[in-house]
Design a protein around this motif. Structure first.
Motif, short mmCIF file in Angstrom:
data_model
loop_
_atom_site.label_atom_id
_atom_site.label_comp_id
_atom_site.label_asym_id
_atom_site.label_seq_id
_atom_site.Cartn_x
_atom_site.Cartn_y
_atom_site.Cartn_z
N LYS A 42 0.83 -1.20 0.00
CA LYS A 42 0.00 0.00 0.00
C LYS A 42 0.87 1.25 0.00
CE LYS A 42 -3.85 2.39 2.09
NZ LYS A 42 -4.71 2.54 3.24
N GLU B 169 0.80 4.05 -2.84
CA GLU B 169 0.51 5.44 -2.48
C GLU B 169 1.63 6.37 -2.94
OE1 GLU B 169 -2.19 5.05 1.56
OE2 GLU B 169 -0.01 4.91 1.75
N ILE C 194 -5.00 7.07 -5.74
CA ILE C 194 -4.63 5.66 -5.66
C ILE C 194 -5.52 4.85 -6.59
CG2 ILE C 194 -4.54 3.64 -4.16
CD1 ILE C 194 -3.81 5.56 -1.88
#
Length: 103
Positions: free
Chosen positions: A29, A33, A43
């Motif tokens: 993640k 990002e 995103i």
């Protein structure tokens, strides 16, 4: 409310009606990002565009045959100068014609 209004105003071809979900690690993640931020994109936009590009590449790799120069020359030569059919091939064709006709 503004989001719902944008969805309703969007052209039918662009309206998003399907969902994709994925579980990712913290590291994944963070990486996504960071990449999205570097490109100044959300995103969601980054992920969708990346997945769509990867899907198109995967499909193209399975639909397109790429030959080396040597292989493409051999292919063209085989088309322009076909070999005479072997005895076995002539026998198979004769058996096919006898069974199914010559059409």
């Amino acid at each position: 409310m503004a989001h719902a209004q944008r969805q309703q105003d969007a052209p039918p071809a662009r309206r998003r009606a399907e969902r994709l979900e994925a579980r990712v690690t913290t590291e994944q993640k963070a990486l996504i990002e960071r990449a999205a931020a570097l490109e100044g994109r959300s995103i969601t936009d980054f992920v969708l565009t990346s997945v769509q590009d990867a899907a198109k590449r995967a499909i193209a790799e399975h639909e397109v045959i790429q030959l080396s120069v040597r292989d493409s020359q051999a292919f063209v030569d085989a088309l322009l100068n076909p070999r005479e059919p072997s005895k076995r091939m002539r026998e198979r064709v004769a058996a096919y014609v006898a069974r199914y006709g010559d059409e």
